[in-house]
Design an enzyme around this catalytic site. Structure first.
Site, PDB file in Angstrom:
ATOM      1  N   ARG A  72       0.805  -1.170   0.030  1.00 25.86           N
ATOM      2  CA  ARG A  72      -0.165   0.055   0.235  1.00 25.86           C
ATOM      3  C   ARG A  72       0.780   1.342  -0.092  1.00 25.86           C
ATOM      4  O   ARG A  72       0.327   2.429   0.713  1.00 25.86           O
ATOM      5  CB  ARG A  72      -1.041  -0.085   1.237  1.00 25.86           C
ATOM      6  CG  ARG A  72      -2.076  -1.073   0.906  1.00 25.86           C
ATOM      7  CD  ARG A  72      -3.173  -0.479   0.054  1.00 25.86           C
ATOM      8  NE  ARG A  72      -4.239  -1.497  -0.209  1.00 25.86           N
ATOM      9  CZ  ARG A  72      -5.341  -1.572   0.414  1.00 25.86           C
ATOM     10  NH1 ARG A  72      -5.609  -0.445   1.096  1.00 25.86           N
ATOM     11  NH2 ARG A  72      -6.355  -2.350   0.036  1.00 25.86           N
ATOM     12  N   ARG A  77      -3.389   6.438  -0.132  1.00 28.40           N
ATOM     13  CA  ARG A  77      -3.838   7.804   0.699  1.00 28.40           C
ATOM     14  C   ARG A  77      -2.737   8.450   1.673  1.00 28.40           C
ATOM     15  O   ARG A  77      -3.202   9.387   2.046  1.00 28.40           O
ATOM     16  CB  ARG A  77      -5.019   7.310   1.535  1.00 28.40           C
ATOM     17  CG  ARG A  77      -6.489   6.989   0.482  1.00 28.40           C
ATOM     18  CD  ARG A  77      -7.509   6.208   1.195  1.00 28.40           C
ATOM     19  NE  ARG A  77      -7.023   5.162   1.648  1.00 28.40           N
ATOM     20  CZ  ARG A  77      -7.863   4.130   2.162  1.00 28.40           C
ATOM     21  NH1 ARG A  77      -9.117   4.381   2.561  1.00 28.40           N
ATOM     22  NH2 ARG A  77      -7.199   3.055   2.805  1.00 28.40           N
ATOM     23  N   ARG A 112      -6.484  11.596  -6.908  1.00 33.50           N
ATOM     24  CA  ARG A 112      -7.709  11.118  -6.496  1.00 33.50           C
ATOM     25  C   ARG A 112      -8.966  12.155  -6.581  1.00 33.50           C
ATOM     26  O   ARG A 112     -10.032  11.528  -7.118  1.00 33.50           O
ATOM     27  CB  ARG A 112      -7.660  10.401  -5.181  1.00 33.50           C
ATOM     28  CG  ARG A 112      -8.724   9.629  -4.379  1.00 33.50           C
ATOM     29  CD  ARG A 112      -8.886   8.504  -5.034  1.00 33.50           C
ATOM     30  NE  ARG A 112      -9.826   7.589  -4.138  1.00 33.50           N
ATOM     31  CZ  ARG A 112     -11.197   8.193  -4.120  1.00 33.50           C
ATOM     32  NH1 ARG A 112     -11.623   9.081  -4.837  1.00 33.50           N
ATOM     33  NH2 ARG A 112     -12.042   7.426  -3.179  1.00 33.50           N
ATOM     34  N   ASP A 152      -6.296  -3.057  -7.897  1.00 29.94           N
ATOM     35  CA  ASP A 152      -6.856  -3.653  -6.806  1.00 29.94           C
ATOM     36  C   ASP A 152      -7.133  -5.003  -6.971  1.00 29.94           C
ATOM     37  O   ASP A 152      -7.298  -5.641  -8.335  1.00 29.94           O
ATOM     38  CB  ASP A 152      -8.095  -2.893  -6.587  1.00 29.94           C
ATOM     39  CG  ASP A 152      -8.697  -3.702  -5.009  1.00 29.94           C
ATOM     40  OD1 ASP A 152      -8.118  -2.647  -4.238  1.00 29.94           O
ATOM     41  OD2 ASP A 152      -9.308  -4.387  -4.472  1.00 29.94           O
ATOM     42  N   TYR A 186     -14.712 -12.528  -1.095  1.00 27.99           N
ATOM     43  CA  TYR A 186     -15.339 -11.276  -1.439  1.00 27.99           C
ATOM     44  C   TYR A 186     -16.504 -11.771  -2.537  1.00 27.99           C
ATOM     45  O   TYR A 186     -17.668 -11.065  -2.398  1.00 27.99           O
ATOM     46  CB  TYR A 186     -14.442 -10.242  -2.340  1.00 27.99           C
ATOM     47  CG  TYR A 186     -13.586  -9.582  -1.320  1.00 27.99           C
ATOM     48  CD1 TYR A 186     -14.045  -8.698  -0.480  1.00 27.99           C
ATOM     49  CD2 TYR A 186     -12.084  -9.917  -1.149  1.00 27.99           C
ATOM     50  CE1 TYR A 186     -13.308  -7.831   0.543  1.00 27.99           C
ATOM     51  CE2 TYR A 186     -11.354  -9.121  -0.145  1.00 27.99           C
ATOM     52  CZ  TYR A 186     -12.109  -8.268   0.549  1.00 27.99           C
ATOM     53  OH  TYR A 186     -11.312  -7.773   1.559  1.00 27.99           O
TER      54      TYR A 186
HETATM   55  O1  CP3 Z   1       0.278   0.354  -3.350  1.00 22.71           O
HETATM   56  C1  CP3 Z   1      -0.131  -0.849  -3.370  1.00 22.71           C
HETATM   57  O2  CP3 Z   1      -0.119  -1.539  -2.556  1.00 22.71           O
HETATM   58  C2  CP3 Z   1      -1.088  -1.119  -4.593  1.00 22.71           C
HETATM   59  C3  CP3 Z   1      -2.254  -0.906  -4.779  1.00 22.71           C
HETATM   60  C4  CP3 Z   1      -3.321  -1.905  -4.161  1.00 22.71           C
HETATM   61  C5  CP3 Z   1      -4.670  -1.350  -3.667  1.00 22.71           C
HETATM   62  N1  CP3 Z   1      -5.153  -2.576  -3.131  1.00 22.71           N
HETATM   63  C6  CP3 Z   1      -5.082   0.098  -3.807  1.00 22.71           C
HETATM   64  C7  CP3 Z   1      -6.324   0.400  -3.055  1.00 22.71           C
HETATM   65  C8  CP3 Z   1      -3.028  -3.077  -3.770  1.00 22.71           C
HETATM   66  C9  CP3 Z   1      -1.868  -4.048  -3.722  1.00 22.71           C
HETATM   67  C10 CP3 Z   1      -4.334  -3.630  -3.163  1.00 22.71           C
HETATM   68  C11 CP3 Z   1      -4.676  -5.084  -2.660  1.00 22.71           C
HETATM   69  C12 CP3 Z   1      -5.720  -5.175  -2.064  1.00 22.71           C
HETATM   70  N2  CP3 Z   1      -7.111  -4.972  -2.203  1.00 22.71           N
HETATM   71  C13 CP3 Z   1      -5.866  -6.223  -1.072  1.00 22.71           C
HETATM   72  C14 CP3 Z   1      -4.689  -7.219  -0.542  1.00 22.71           C
HETATM   73  C15 CP3 Z   1      -3.955  -6.303   0.508  1.00 22.71           C
HETATM   74  C16 CP3 Z   1      -4.558  -6.452   1.584  1.00 22.71           C
HETATM   75  O3  CP3 Z   1      -4.759  -5.268   2.054  1.00 22.71           O
HETATM   76  O4  CP3 Z   1      -4.896  -7.553   2.423  1.00 22.71           O
HETATM   77  C17 CP3 Z   1      -7.420  -6.353  -0.559  1.00 22.71           C
HETATM   78  C18 CP3 Z   1      -7.819  -7.055   0.488  1.00 22.71           C
HETATM   79  C19 CP3 Z   1      -8.000  -5.479  -1.399  1.00 22.71           C
HETATM   80  C20 CP3 Z   1      -9.575  -4.851  -1.194  1.00 22.71           C
HETATM   81  C21 CP3 Z   1      -9.688  -3.354  -0.713  1.00 22.71           C
HETATM   82  N3  CP3 Z   1      -9.297  -2.480  -1.800  1.00 22.71           N
HETATM   83  C22 CP3 Z   1     -10.416  -3.266   0.434  1.00 22.71           C
HETATM   84  C23 CP3 Z   1     -10.764  -4.099   1.416  1.00 22.71           C
HETATM   85  C24 CP3 Z   1     -10.286  -1.734   0.291  1.00 22.71           C
HETATM   86  C25 CP3 Z   1     -11.126  -0.541   1.284  1.00 22.71           C
HETATM   87  C26 CP3 Z   1     -10.232  -0.646   2.404  1.00 22.71           C
HETATM   88  C27 CP3 Z   1      -9.292   0.649   2.201  1.00 22.71           C
HETATM   89  O5  CP3 Z   1      -8.005   0.784   2.349  1.00 22.71           O
HETATM   90  O6  CP3 Z   1     -10.035   1.370   1.941  1.00 22.71           O
HETATM   91  C28 CP3 Z   1      -9.671  -1.371  -1.210  1.00 22.71           C
HETATM   92  C29 CP3 Z   1      -9.612  -0.092  -1.486  1.00 22.71           C
HETATM   93  C30 CP3 Z   1      -8.348   0.442  -2.128  1.00 22.71           C
HETATM   94  N4  CP3 Z   1      -7.345  -0.384  -2.806  1.00 22.71           N
HETATM   95  C31 CP3 Z   1      -7.596   1.688  -1.679  1.00 22.71           C
HETATM   96  C32 CP3 Z   1      -6.261   1.665  -2.499  1.00 22.71           C
HETATM   97  C33 CP3 Z   1      -5.440   2.696  -2.568  1.00 22.71           C
HETATM   98  C34 CP3 Z   1      -8.511   2.882  -0.954  1.00 22.71           C
HETATM   99  C35 CP3 Z   1      -9.468   3.546  -1.715  1.00 22.71           C
HETATM  100  C36 CP3 Z   1      -9.038   4.973  -2.128  1.00 22.71           C
HETATM  101  O7  CP3 Z   1      -7.777   5.302  -2.345  1.00 22.71           O
HETATM  102  O8  CP3 Z   1     -10.140   5.477  -2.452  1.00 22.71           O
END
Ligand code: CP3
Length: 344
Positions: free
Chosen positions: A26, A30, A39, A76, A153
């Site tokens: 991540r 954000r 964003r 994602d 999911y």
């Molecule tokens: O920088 C990185 O790591 C690359 C980008 C990345 C994102 N999601 C962007 C994202 C990666 C590798 C993921 C993987 C991901 N997504 C996982 C596996 C890793 C983990 O955290 O266990 C999972 C379970 C998801 C599913 C997911 N996506 C959730 C549960 C959420 C909401 C929770 C949150 O953090 O907001 C997301 C949204 C998400 N994916 C965001 C980002 C930057 C935030 C949304 C936003 O910026 O509006």
């Protein structure tokens, strides 16, 4: 093209390196004001992720701003269900939501095997743009969710503390569960191969919900599919990160992958004993350490590095960065890794 900084690739392959490489799960997201600025220009997360130029821009931000040793493509894990015919929404401050979920065999039969080019071309395009911009400076990490986490999911329809709808399906409909897991696996293999052709230098599988399965369920419903994916991707090094699956470390060590990701509940020395010397280990600082003082961060990072030792370790957190961690604290962690000297 040979990379100027290939520390992560050499470490993954088991070669000795001049220092421990570092990146963060991540890292694109954000925590960076620069990310939030991009964003704010779009409607939502999905528009950002599906616009290759913008996805590429936010992928590259942490490379210069934080000084990591790899970029990870901004996307994602939930793009796979969408590519199979089950679209998702990303609800502000709440997370992913699937208007439709998989409930029956008819639902599984309606899903298609994702075609990387046709269904996920926007990710492949973003990868190509990032590779051009990186111009060989460092590797680009591709990724996908592990089949069990994607299944969770698709059946549950959203995040959950227990994923009891998804686990219920494993117990009540094992045949259907295996059919869905196989379709996800076939889609994921196509997708990762597409990412590699587009330029990904290594790939990581995220099994974020591994830890809610029993060891026996993990053995039946998770490991065989991860194993298929690893076997199908000989092209690049593979990392398997199964969060909270401390019980499966011995079996993870048997996979055809180069690197095993560890979360902060797994002791580095104990994990090395269980996994053996045949794998690189990645992780595993508690992300909450980055709320500590600079001195505290340097101390905890040093302890972690010393415990893993100088070889076959890629420094990272034990899970993704939390959105309210200050970028200066992240930089402190990265600099601490780069400056650390091992005590012989
Ligand atoms: O920088 C990185 O790591 C690359 C980008 C990345 C994102 N999601 C962007 C994202 C990666 C590798 C993921 C993987 C991901 N997504 C996982 C596996 C890793 C983990 O955290 O266990 C999972 C379970 C998801 C599913 C997911 N996506 C959730 C549960 C959420 C909401 C929770 C949150 O953090 O907001 C997301 C949204 C998400 N994916 C965001 C980002 C930057 C935030 C949304 C936003 O910026 O509006």
């Amino acid at each position: 093209m040979t990379l100027q900084n290939d520390l992560i690739l050499r470490t993954a392959r088991g070669e000795k390196t001049e220092r421990t490489p570092v990146w963060l799960m991540r890292q694109a997201g954000r925590i960076l004001p620069e990310y939030r600025a991009v964003r704010d220009k779009v409607k939502d997360f999905i528009e950002l992720a599906t616009t290759p130029e913008l996805a590429a821009e936010v992928t590259l931000q942490p490379v210069d701003i934080l000084g990591v040793d790899a970029a990870i493509i901004f996307s994602d894990i939930l793009v796979i269900p969408e590519a199979m015919g089950l679209p998702y929404e990303m609800i502000e401050k709440r997370g992913p939501y699937f208007p439709e979920t998989v409930k029956s065999l008819a639902d599984v039969n309606k899903l298609r095997i994702a075609d990387a080019q046709a269904d996920l071309g926007y990710v492949l395009e973003a990868i190509k743009i990032v590779k051009r911009a990186l111009n060989g400076r460092m590797p680009l990490i591709g990724f996908a969710g592990a089949p069990w986490t994607i299944f969770a999911y698709m059946v549950e329809g959203s995040g959950s503390k227990t994923f009891s709808k998804a686990k219920r399906m494993l117990y009540t409909e094992p045949v259907l569960s295996h059919q869905l897991l196989q379709k996800i696996t076939d889609s994921t293999i196509q997708y990762l191969k597409g990412q590699i052709t587009a330029g990904a230098d290594l790939v990581q599988l995220f099994d974020s919900w591994a830890g809610i399965l029993s060891p026996e369920q993990y053995r039946s419903f998770a490991l065989p599919y991860i194993s298929q994916i690893c076997d199908a991707i000989p092209e690049v090094p593979k990392t398997v990160f199964a969060k909270d699956a401390w019980f499966a470390r011995q079996e993870l060590a048997q996979l055809n992958c180069e690197t095993i990701g560890l979360d902060w509940t797994m002791d580095p020395i104990e994990s090395r004993k269980i996994i053996g010397n045949g794998k690189t280990l990645q992780g595993n600082l508690d992300p909450c350490v980055l709320y500590a003082s600079y001195e505290g961060i340097r101390r905890e990072t040093g302890k972690m590095l010393q415990a893993f030792g100088p070889h076959r370790h890629i420094a990272n957190l034990g899970h993704g960065l939390y959105p309210d961690i200050e970028p200066d604290k992240v930089r402190c962690f990265i600099d601490a890794v780069k400056e650390f000297r091992f005590i012989p």
